[in-house]
Scaffold this motif. Sequence first.
Motif, PDB file in Angstrom:
ATOM      1  N   LEU A 221       0.676  -1.416  -0.031  1.00  0.00           N
ATOM      2  CA  LEU A 221      -0.070  -0.192  -0.002  1.00  0.00           C
ATOM      3  C   LEU A 221       0.917   1.243   0.148  1.00  0.00           C
ATOM      4  O   LEU A 221       0.482   2.136  -0.721  1.00  0.00           O
ATOM      5  CB  LEU A 221      -0.930   0.060   1.267  1.00  0.00           C
ATOM      6  CG  LEU A 221      -2.311  -0.759   1.123  1.00  0.00           C
ATOM      7  CD1 LEU A 221      -3.030  -1.213   2.398  1.00  0.00           C
ATOM      8  CD2 LEU A 221      -3.221  -0.613   0.069  1.00  0.00           C
ATOM      9  N   ASP A 222       1.969   1.121   0.894  1.00  0.00           N
ATOM     10  CA  ASP A 222       2.991   2.340   0.860  1.00  0.00           C
ATOM     11  C   ASP A 222       3.438   2.691  -0.754  1.00  0.00           C
ATOM     12  O   ASP A 222       3.472   3.801  -1.119  1.00  0.00           O
ATOM     13  CB  ASP A 222       3.925   2.128   1.591  1.00  0.00           C
ATOM     14  CG  ASP A 222       3.760   2.168   3.040  1.00  0.00           C
ATOM     15  OD1 ASP A 222       2.670   2.827   3.467  1.00  0.00           O
ATOM     16  OD2 ASP A 222       4.636   1.727   3.996  1.00  0.00           O
ATOM     17  N   ILE A 223       3.901   1.482  -1.439  1.00  0.00           N
ATOM     18  CA  ILE A 223       4.347   1.677  -2.730  1.00  0.00           C
ATOM     19  C   ILE A 223       3.322   2.112  -3.860  1.00  0.00           C
ATOM     20  O   ILE A 223       3.382   3.103  -4.556  1.00  0.00           O
ATOM     21  CB  ILE A 223       4.992   0.319  -3.309  1.00  0.00           C
ATOM     22  CG1 ILE A 223       6.168  -0.126  -2.486  1.00  0.00           C
ATOM     23  CG2 ILE A 223       5.343   0.372  -4.831  1.00  0.00           C
ATOM     24  CD1 ILE A 223       6.633  -1.529  -2.722  1.00  0.00           C
ATOM     25  N   ALA A 224       2.246   1.599  -3.659  1.00  0.00           N
ATOM     26  CA  ALA A 224       0.863   2.106  -4.291  1.00  0.00           C
ATOM     27  C   ALA A 224       0.696   3.566  -4.173  1.00  0.00           C
ATOM     28  O   ALA A 224       0.447   4.299  -5.023  1.00  0.00           O
ATOM     29  CB  ALA A 224      -0.348   1.357  -4.097  1.00  0.00           C
ATOM     30  N   HIS A 225       0.595   3.899  -2.863  1.00  0.00           N
ATOM     31  CA  HIS A 225       0.433   5.322  -2.633  1.00  0.00           C
ATOM     32  C   HIS A 225       1.377   6.172  -3.249  1.00  0.00           C
ATOM     33  O   HIS A 225       1.214   7.318  -3.644  1.00  0.00           O
ATOM     34  CB  HIS A 225       0.286   5.641  -1.088  1.00  0.00           C
ATOM     35  CG  HIS A 225       0.090   7.055  -0.458  1.00  0.00           C
ATOM     36  ND1 HIS A 225       0.685   7.764  -0.326  1.00  0.00           N
ATOM     37  CD2 HIS A 225      -1.335   7.524  -0.821  1.00  0.00           C
ATOM     38  CE1 HIS A 225       0.096   8.904   0.074  1.00  0.00           C
ATOM     39  NE2 HIS A 225      -1.107   8.919  -0.158  1.00  0.00           N
TER      40      HIS A 225
ATOM     41  N   LEU B 148     -10.336  -3.817   1.845  1.00  0.00           N
ATOM     42  CA  LEU B 148     -10.626  -4.345   0.569  1.00  0.00           C
ATOM     43  C   LEU B 148     -11.702  -3.555  -0.340  1.00  0.00           C
ATOM     44  O   LEU B 148     -11.439  -3.118  -1.383  1.00  0.00           O
ATOM     45  CB  LEU B 148     -11.256  -5.872   0.711  1.00  0.00           C
ATOM     46  CG  LEU B 148     -11.689  -6.571  -0.449  1.00  0.00           C
ATOM     47  CD1 LEU B 148     -10.382  -6.966  -1.298  1.00  0.00           C
ATOM     48  CD2 LEU B 148     -12.151  -7.828  -0.076  1.00  0.00           C
ATOM     49  N   PHE B 149     -12.755  -2.873   0.536  1.00  0.00           N
ATOM     50  CA  PHE B 149     -13.496  -1.849  -0.180  1.00  0.00           C
ATOM     51  C   PHE B 149     -12.636  -0.768  -0.656  1.00  0.00           C
ATOM     52  O   PHE B 149     -12.951  -0.310  -1.764  1.00  0.00           O
ATOM     53  CB  PHE B 149     -14.550  -1.625   0.878  1.00  0.00           C
ATOM     54  CG  PHE B 149     -15.355  -0.784   0.204  1.00  0.00           C
ATOM     55  CD1 PHE B 149     -16.590  -0.861  -0.530  1.00  0.00           C
ATOM     56  CD2 PHE B 149     -15.298   0.947   0.679  1.00  0.00           C
ATOM     57  CE1 PHE B 149     -17.460   0.079  -1.037  1.00  0.00           C
ATOM     58  CE2 PHE B 149     -16.047   1.781   0.000  1.00  0.00           C
ATOM     59  CZ  PHE B 149     -17.199   1.662  -0.912  1.00  0.00           C
ATOM     60  N   ASP B 150     -11.748  -0.211   0.037  1.00  0.00           N
ATOM     61  CA  ASP B 150     -11.127   0.985  -0.422  1.00  0.00           C
ATOM     62  C   ASP B 150     -10.270   0.640  -1.475  1.00  0.00           C
ATOM     63  O   ASP B 150     -10.273   1.425  -2.336  1.00  0.00           O
ATOM     64  CB  ASP B 150     -10.301   1.681   0.982  1.00  0.00           C
ATOM     65  CG  ASP B 150     -11.198   2.108   1.778  1.00  0.00           C
ATOM     66  OD1 ASP B 150     -12.156   2.598   1.778  1.00  0.00           O
ATOM     67  OD2 ASP B 150     -10.462   2.361   3.064  1.00  0.00           O
ATOM     68  N   VAL B 151      -9.642  -0.561  -1.398  1.00  0.00           N
ATOM     69  CA  VAL B 151      -8.762  -0.897  -2.750  1.00  0.00           C
ATOM     70  C   VAL B 151      -9.326  -0.967  -3.892  1.00  0.00           C
ATOM     71  O   VAL B 151      -9.138  -0.523  -4.991  1.00  0.00           O
ATOM     72  CB  VAL B 151      -7.744  -1.967  -2.103  1.00  0.00           C
ATOM     73  CG1 VAL B 151      -7.214  -2.479  -3.563  1.00  0.00           C
ATOM     74  CG2 VAL B 151      -6.707  -1.657  -1.112  1.00  0.00           C
ATOM     75  N   ASN B 152     -10.683  -1.668  -3.924  1.00  0.00           N
ATOM     76  CA  ASN B 152     -11.279  -1.991  -5.207  1.00  0.00           C
ATOM     77  C   ASN B 152     -12.123  -0.600  -5.517  1.00  0.00           C
ATOM     78  O   ASN B 152     -12.121  -0.280  -6.804  1.00  0.00           O
ATOM     79  CB  ASN B 152     -12.526  -2.997  -4.526  1.00  0.00           C
ATOM     80  CG  ASN B 152     -12.130  -4.259  -4.758  1.00  0.00           C
ATOM     81  OD1 ASN B 152     -11.227  -4.886  -5.482  1.00  0.00           O
ATOM     82  ND2 ASN B 152     -12.535  -5.252  -3.889  1.00  0.00           N
ATOM     83  N   SER B 153     -12.395   0.302  -4.723  1.00  0.00           N
ATOM     84  CA  SER B 153     -13.070   1.443  -5.086  1.00  0.00           C
ATOM     85  C   SER B 153     -11.481   2.563  -5.593  1.00  0.00           C
ATOM     86  O   SER B 153     -11.893   3.023  -6.491  1.00  0.00           O
ATOM     87  CB  SER B 153     -13.599   2.329  -3.778  1.00  0.00           C
ATOM     88  OG  SER B 153     -14.397   1.612  -3.313  1.00  0.00           O
TER      89      SER B 153
ATOM     90  N   ALA C 118      -6.441   8.940  -2.633  1.00  0.00           N
ATOM     91  CA  ALA C 118      -6.994   9.158  -1.288  1.00  0.00           C
ATOM     92  C   ALA C 118      -7.600   7.775  -0.868  1.00  0.00           C
ATOM     93  O   ALA C 118      -7.435   7.436   0.455  1.00  0.00           O
ATOM     94  CB  ALA C 118      -8.093   9.958  -1.337  1.00  0.00           C
ATOM     95  N   LEU C 119      -8.060   7.037  -1.675  1.00  0.00           N
ATOM     96  CA  LEU C 119      -8.652   5.765  -1.211  1.00  0.00           C
ATOM     97  C   LEU C 119      -7.580   4.703  -0.839  1.00  0.00           C
ATOM     98  O   LEU C 119      -7.748   4.064   0.238  1.00  0.00           O
ATOM     99  CB  LEU C 119      -9.455   5.024  -2.488  1.00  0.00           C
ATOM    100  CG  LEU C 119     -10.772   5.906  -2.618  1.00  0.00           C
ATOM    101  CD1 LEU C 119     -11.382   5.637  -3.880  1.00  0.00           C
ATOM    102  CD2 LEU C 119     -11.870   5.733  -1.391  1.00  0.00           C
ATOM    103  N   ILE C 120      -6.468   4.695  -1.678  1.00  0.00           N
ATOM    104  CA  ILE C 120      -5.513   3.956  -1.118  1.00  0.00           C
ATOM    105  C   ILE C 120      -4.784   4.535   0.200  1.00  0.00           C
ATOM    106  O   ILE C 120      -4.514   3.533   1.274  1.00  0.00           O
ATOM    107  CB  ILE C 120      -4.025   4.211  -2.125  1.00  0.00           C
ATOM    108  CG1 ILE C 120      -4.696   3.496  -3.565  1.00  0.00           C
ATOM    109  CG2 ILE C 120      -3.007   3.511  -1.562  1.00  0.00           C
ATOM    110  CD1 ILE C 120      -3.529   3.791  -4.708  1.00  0.00           C
ATOM    111  N   TYR C 121      -4.824   5.539   0.458  1.00  0.00           N
ATOM    112  CA  TYR C 121      -4.265   6.136   1.805  1.00  0.00           C
ATOM    113  C   TYR C 121      -5.344   5.829   2.990  1.00  0.00           C
ATOM    114  O   TYR C 121      -4.749   5.428   4.086  1.00  0.00           O
ATOM    115  CB  TYR C 121      -4.189   7.847   1.947  1.00  0.00           C
ATOM    116  CG  TYR C 121      -3.737   8.519   2.863  1.00  0.00           C
ATOM    117  CD1 TYR C 121      -2.376   8.731   3.128  1.00  0.00           C
ATOM    118  CD2 TYR C 121      -4.636   9.034   3.809  1.00  0.00           C
ATOM    119  CE1 TYR C 121      -1.948   9.286   4.342  1.00  0.00           C
ATOM    120  CE2 TYR C 121      -4.104   9.635   4.929  1.00  0.00           C
ATOM    121  CZ  TYR C 121      -2.968   9.752   5.001  1.00  0.00           C
ATOM    122  OH  TYR C 121      -2.338  10.477   6.378  1.00  0.00           O
TER     123      TYR C 121
END
Length: 182
Positions: free
Chosen positions: A43-47, A122-127, A153-156
């Motif tokens: 998640l850090d890398i994706a952000h 999971l919801f935040d990542v899919n969104s 923002a959703l990844i955050y």
Amino acid sequence: MIRLLTLIALVGMVLTLPSRGAQPRGPDLDELRRIAEALVAQLDIAHQEAVFGALAPNLEALKRHTQRVINVLEGKGGPNYRPGVGDLGDGLGVLHHVQHLREKIRDTPLAPIFMLGLDTVLFDVNSALVQIRQALTLQDLQRARVVLRIGRALIYSARGSAGDPVGEGGARAILARLSAGR
């Protein structure tokens, strides 16, 4: 007669005692912590890639960073994975780590504590993926930046904060709770 009833009661008690091998094992907290650490790292890398994409000087660079975000979130098995732009993640992807953690926790005493938090991640990542995929289709740099920022923002949110309650705090809250041994 009393001896027979006593014998039957004792046999019944012995038979209902759990044997050493039959006791349900608790979850391996070290394994759960490793999975949660990998989830937070991805998640850090994706952000970070989403931030770089939103700051990109042109549409081509924005789309390259955006595709890297997708690669990190979905992993090599994802339907939108494109190896040509690179994968800064571990290749497994955020979605894999969330699902893996859910599977390991599902049938344990930890499930009531962690499942809501994992479902929120999971919801935040899919969104985020919905927004980020949309950013790839846009031809206007400013609009693509806005949509990518929503995904960021959703990844955050999925990454969350270590100090938040597990059900609200995202992956960092889950990791903090597992690191505390509870």
